[in-house]
Enzyme design. Sequence first.
Site: not given
Length: 321
Positions: A42, A44, A238
């Site tokens: 991921d 962020d 996601k």
Amino acid sequence: MVVSASAGNGASGSAGNGTLPRRASEENMRSMVDKVSAFIFDCDGVIWRGDSVIDGVPETLDMLRAMDKRLVFVTNNSTKSRAGYLGKFTSLGLNVSAEEIYSSSYAAAAYLESIDFPTDKKVYVVGEVGIQEELDLKGIAHIGGPADADKKISLKPGFALPHDPDVGAVVVGFDRNINYFKIQTAQLCISENPGCLFIATNLDAKTHLTDAQEWAGNGAMVGAIKGAVKRDPIVVGKPAEFMLANIATQFGLHRNQICMVGDRLDTDILFGQQGGLSTMLVLSGVTTEAALLHPENGIHPDFYMSQLSDLLSIKAAPVAV
């Protein structure tokens, strides 16, 4: 219940099995790195917070590349296209190629392509330029987006807002300029255009727009429209199975050789577990250790660590053959 773009294959890992999550030791981390050939990160909260790289990330990525690990960077943030995110990686001094980036803006376009979205139909975009750029690359017609940022509705007696009957899908991504015009147009298309799809890039409750605090995420935008149309969206980011299946196909990856690294339990870790991946949670983003260890939390990663650079402790470890 939210509709996923293709159902998952069942949770794996330690989600809800009653065992407490384990903080990764040097031995745990070395074992994990040795057994996988690829990492999905991921962005962020794992790679950066807002516009700041998290300490030690560049060195960690370089180490993993030196170990011949395949790296894929996945973000639910749809405000940028893959090209836009490449610019961000570059500006932050990160050695990443365009081919290693997978955004939810791209996932939305890829999903429409996968279902043979009719060429005589359009997409109404509630979101920013990232979605539009990815739709353009797939040759999918679209309206809305930033062009509707300043539009207002004058609620006069008898007024009905017109909408385009050729809109066959509404794609909702993070939109810093969301307004009532966009919400009403989206709900009219979904409610009144036969067969119109309702697609969400993600349902993230919060996001990191700056490194100073958490901000309301795309779940707020999607929720406003869901409340009006009383339908669940098709989610392509996601933890949807579509995104993982598309990534595995595009990058030629086997799921049992992938480790998902993220900062969110209900998207990143669930995404990995439902897809049969190994999972590692970092505490440098949304999820706190207290929330992870709370008795009511049933989503447990294989291991967790403070931040990605904790992996640097295995730098001297031999590379598995």
